[in-house]
Every structure is written in C-alpha cells, then in structure tokens.
Write a protein that holds these residues in place. Structure first.
Motif, PDB file in Angstrom:
ATOM      1  N   LEU A  22      34.226 -42.621 -10.294  1.00 15.08           N
ATOM      2  CA  LEU A  22      33.949 -44.019 -10.624  1.00 15.08           C
ATOM      3  C   LEU A  22      32.903 -44.585  -9.674  1.00 15.08           C
ATOM      4  O   LEU A  22      31.954 -45.269 -10.110  1.00 15.08           O
ATOM      5  CB  LEU A  22      35.238 -44.839 -10.548  1.00 15.08           C
ATOM      6  CG  LEU A  22      35.088 -46.339 -10.802  1.00 15.08           C
ATOM      7  CD1 LEU A  22      34.485 -46.610 -12.169  1.00 15.08           C
ATOM      8  CD2 LEU A  22      36.435 -47.052 -10.646  1.00 15.08           C
ATOM      9  N   GLN A  25      29.481 -43.299 -10.635  1.00  7.51           N
ATOM     10  CA  GLN A  25      28.956 -43.929 -11.841  1.00  7.51           C
ATOM     11  C   GLN A  25      28.472 -45.348 -11.552  1.00  7.51           C
ATOM     12  O   GLN A  25      27.451 -45.798 -12.096  1.00  7.51           O
ATOM     13  CB  GLN A  25      30.029 -43.956 -12.932  1.00  7.51           C
ATOM     14  CG  GLN A  25      30.381 -42.583 -13.499  1.00  7.51           C
ATOM     15  CD  GLN A  25      31.209 -42.694 -14.766  1.00  7.51           C
ATOM     16  OE1 GLN A  25      30.729 -43.204 -15.773  1.00  7.51           O
ATOM     17  NE2 GLN A  25      32.435 -42.221 -14.706  1.00  7.51           N
ATOM     18  N   TYR A 163      37.946 -46.208 -19.680  1.00 11.41           N
ATOM     19  CA  TYR A 163      36.572 -45.863 -19.319  1.00 11.41           C
ATOM     20  C   TYR A 163      36.458 -44.362 -19.139  1.00 11.41           C
ATOM     21  O   TYR A 163      37.447 -43.667 -18.896  1.00 11.41           O
ATOM     22  CB  TYR A 163      36.131 -46.600 -18.046  1.00 11.41           C
ATOM     23  CG  TYR A 163      36.707 -46.017 -16.774  1.00 11.41           C
ATOM     24  CD1 TYR A 163      35.995 -45.078 -16.025  1.00 11.41           C
ATOM     25  CD2 TYR A 163      37.972 -46.384 -16.326  1.00 11.41           C
ATOM     26  CE1 TYR A 163      36.521 -44.537 -14.866  1.00 11.41           C
ATOM     27  CE2 TYR A 163      38.503 -45.843 -15.174  1.00 11.41           C
ATOM     28  CZ  TYR A 163      37.778 -44.914 -14.447  1.00 11.41           C
ATOM     29  OH  TYR A 163      38.311 -44.360 -13.310  1.00 11.41           O
ATOM     30  N   ARG A 164      35.235 -43.855 -19.230  1.00 13.21           N
ATOM     31  CA  ARG A 164      34.988 -42.417 -19.061  1.00 13.21           C
ATOM     32  C   ARG A 164      35.203 -42.026 -17.608  1.00 13.21           C
ATOM     33  O   ARG A 164      34.503 -42.510 -16.716  1.00 13.21           O
ATOM     34  CB  ARG A 164      33.562 -42.077 -19.474  1.00 13.21           C
ATOM     35  CG  ARG A 164      33.337 -42.111 -20.964  1.00 13.21           C
ATOM     36  CD  ARG A 164      31.894 -41.848 -21.306  1.00 13.21           C
ATOM     37  NE  ARG A 164      31.039 -42.967 -20.893  1.00 13.21           N
ATOM     38  CZ  ARG A 164      29.765 -43.109 -21.237  1.00 13.21           C
ATOM     39  NH1 ARG A 164      29.185 -42.186 -21.982  1.00 13.21           N
ATOM     40  NH2 ARG A 164      29.065 -44.145 -20.840  1.00 13.21           N
ATOM     41  N   THR A 409      30.312 -46.886 -18.299  1.00 10.56           N
ATOM     42  CA  THR A 409      31.338 -47.255 -17.324  1.00 10.56           C
ATOM     43  C   THR A 409      30.939 -48.489 -16.522  1.00 10.56           C
ATOM     44  O   THR A 409      31.792 -49.340 -16.207  1.00 10.56           O
ATOM     45  CB  THR A 409      31.619 -46.062 -16.390  1.00 10.56           C
ATOM     46  OG1 THR A 409      32.176 -44.998 -17.167  1.00 10.56           O
ATOM     47  CG2 THR A 409      32.602 -46.432 -15.294  1.00 10.56           C
TER      48      THR A 409
END
Length: 423
Positions: A22, A25, A163-164, A409
């Motif tokens: 995360l 991203q 989320y991805r 994201t």
C-alpha cells in the motif's frame, strides 16, 4: 501526506507485505510513509528502502512513547493500522497495553481490515482462549479492505473500501522458473508442492492451552501420511518450521526445507512451484499464488469429533468414507477434536463467513482435512491433471481481472482520506 504504518506483529511476512505494498502504491501519489515493525520484518523495510522503527513486546506499555515520538518526528498526518485484528492482538496480548492508545495521538486512524470484520465476527481464539476483538472498527468512518482475500465489491454499510493489495507480483519468466527449480535441485519432470507453515504455529506446541497444543503437535503427522501417497516424482517445498511428522515420514531426498527466507525469496520460491497446499487461513501463500498464477488447495476441518460416535458418523459425511489412517489418528487423539480454519487455532466464526460468496474461493480447490481420499485426490489434480490445472488457471485469470477492475489504489485511499477530513 505523511503516514505512519503500525505493523508490529512478529513471525509472519503477511501484514508487513500488505502494508508495504500500500505504501509503495501511494508513493506514486506523493505520500510518504514510515513503518513501526518487529525486528523479524526489518529486512522487508530495508529492501523497500523505507524509514522504519523497530519495536518488541519487551517494551510493554513503553511502546506508546515510541509510537508517539515517531508520529511527532515524522510529522505524520494519519496512522495506518496494518491489519486491524493483528494490531489489537499484538498490543493487547503481546505488549499488554491498550491497543487504542493510537486514538490519543490526535491523528486520523485508517485501519486495514483483512477479514471484513463488519460482515463476519469478532470472536477469535488466542493461545487457546476465545476472545472478542474490540469493536472500535464499527465506529470508525472508513476501513480499507485488501483484495485478495476480501471480496472485490463494497458490502454492508459501505464503510469498507476494497482495494488492490498488490500490483507487482506476477508469474516468473520461464528462465527464472528454471533457475529457481535448479537451485532447489529438482530433477526434470518433478512436480513441486509448496507446504507453508509459520513460526507461531510451532510456538503453539508450547505456549497454548492443552487442546491447541495437541492439535499443533499432532496434525502434521496425519498430513505427512497423506503427502506420502502422492506420486514419487512429487517434491515438497517446506517454507517455515519443519514439523515432526513431515520430517519423519516424508522421503528426505524429496523434501526441500526453507526455514526462513526474505519476502522476495518467498515469492520466487512460490512462483517456481506447481501447486500450494495450505491448511490454515488467512492463506498468505494462497493469496500470492493467485497473483503468481500457481494453483492451490485449501484444507480445513468442518467436522468436530468428540468421541467414537462422532468418529463413526464421520464416515457417512465423505463419499469414500474415512480411511484406516484417519480412524487410527482419531482413536489416538486425546480429547475432542475441534473444527478449525486457522490451524492450530479455530477462528471459524471469522473465516467461514469470509469465504462465503467470495470469488477468491473459485481460484482454488477446497477439501476436508479428515477426508483423506478426497484431499489426496485433490492434490494430485492440482499437481498433475492438466484439465483441472487449466480450469483453475481460468478462474485465477477471471479473479485477477476483477481485482484489476478496482479503482486505482491512490483514488480509493483519497476517498478514505476525505471521509476522515484529510486533504
């Protein structure tokens, strides 16, 4: 924006990997991150070249001052809890302090919820004792739901935003796959089955309540007997502790043991395999296998057994009945055998609902641990049956398409930040 990620759980790569992904991203959107982690995960932070602070349970309540200092010196705008449930468990049980000191930092708190707790249950087993996770999550304006293993669609109140959870892990190239398998010493034509275990599962053999200790100690021997039935060109990649049954009952020349490895090494080994066999959730290896395009089989126990009468009835639950091996194992088992999803713990009330109507489950085979014949047949299919492997490959591709269809994201995170009043 500047974020402090709290990911202090030890003895596992899962939570820190999700948090790092995360952060990486969001870096493209100008977000800066600082991590608070256990020394077990320090290599991951060094490899990612992200600033981090190390904490250990020996700090006890003093961990609060450490986190307060990090937040102040980093000039953080918000705190991210990498796995709400693990945060609660780590600080309540490991550090013996109130996990919600984070709400006194004067900053918005953004939890990652790996289990969709709003739609499941908060009853979990810790060291053999059933406990209820605090309900702070239900009062928070927003949660982020990493996919996989969460559903890729918004559910219930809409406070959880899927989320991805990974955008970089991909299948190995043919050359990298050959090189990795050669380094393991695999002969040509061999099939490689990854069997992941975790250090905390080994600790349960000593530190948990007696029923959990027994399950932790006894199940590997039963499963090793199953694995021994697979074709002779099946090799076994054991990542994590090599439990007693595996070490004794499987042929040494076909067992490849990696007690510890970096996250990058783990992903490479996983992607070089032909299948993954997991018997506990959440399945880090199973999640990564979908992205690395490797088939998997998940085995859990939905059949508690409390005495000979339950054992006799068990045969009627399975198409092929129960085998002598299973009957002997149950006859020797001291006390009741619980149903379980997170061996050697239970966590059924959380994990059963998480799997329901979840497209992630279409990407793998599922089996009952006590149904030896079906489980062994399932492993043979994911390893050797090309039609089955093709079917699962198509399911994985469809699932990845659904994940890729999620919003960017950074966009999802911006929505979460707006709900918290952050610019």
């Amino acid at each position: 924006m500047r974020l402090v990620f709290l990911a202090a759980l030890a003895k596992t790569l899962h939570e820190v990997t999700i948090g790092l992904d995360l952060a990486e991203q969001l870096a493209d959107a100008g977000v800066e991150s600082h991590f608070v982690v256990n020394p077990y995960n320090e290599e991951q932070l060094r490899a990612a070249r992200l600033p981090h602070t190390l904490v250990e349970p020996e700090l006890g309540a003093d961990v609060r001052q450490v986190v307060h200092r990090v937040v102040k010196e980093f000039r953080a705008d918000a705190v991210v809890l990498v796995d709400y449930l693990a945060h609660w468990m780590t600080f309540k049980v490991g550090y013996r302090t109130d996990p919600w000191f984070v709400e006194d930092l004067g900053l918005p708190v953004i939890p990652l919820d790996l289990y969709d707790l709003e739609n499941t249950s908060r009853r979990v087993e810790i060291l053999g004792t059933t406990m209820e996770v605090d309900d702070n999550l239900t009062r928070m304006p927003v949660q982020l739901l990493p996919v996989p293993m969460n559903r890729p669609q918004v559910t219930a109140s809409g406070r959880g935003l899927p989320y991805r959870a990974n955008r970089t892990l991909a299948p190995l190239t043919a050359a990298a796959r050959r090189e990795t398998r050669a380094c393991l010493g695999l002969p040509g034509g061999a099939r490689l089955l990854m069997v992941p275990t975790l250090p905390w599962q080994q600790l349960m053999q000593v530190h948990a309540a007696p029923p959990t200790r027994e399950l932790a100690a006894r199940l590997p021997r039963l499963l090793a007997g199953y694995l021994g039935r697979l074709p002779r060109d099946t090799h076994f990649l054991m990542t994590g502790p090599l439990f007693e049954g595996f070490a004794e009952l499987l042929p040494a020349d076909r067992v490849h043991h990696r007690p510890a490895c970096t996250a990058a090494e783990y992903h490479r080994l996983l992607a070089a395999g032909d299948a993954v066999f997991a018997f506990h959730l959440p399945g880090y290896a199973l999640e990564r296998a979908v992205l690395a395009d490797v088939p998997g089989l998940l085995a859990v126990n939905n059949h508690p057994v409390d005495g000979p009468r339950d054992a006799d009835r068990l045969g009627g639950a399975f198409a092929g009945g129960t085998t002598d091996r299973v009957r002997d194992w149950l006859a020797d088992y001291p006390g009741p055998l619980p149903d379980f999803h997170m061996w050697p713990l239970r966590w059924n009330e959380v994990l059963r609902p998480l799997l329901e109507a979840n497209p992630f489950t279409e990407t793998l085979l599922r089996a009952e641990i006590l149904d030896e014949n079906a489980l062994v047949a399932g492993l043979e299919r994911v390893l050797y049956d090309e039609a089955e492997r093709d079917r699962l490959a198509a399911a994985r591709a469809a699932y990845r398409d659904a994940v890729h269809a999620l919003p960017d994201t950074a966009h999802t995170f911006t929505e979460a930040a707006h709900r918290l009043g952050l610019g």
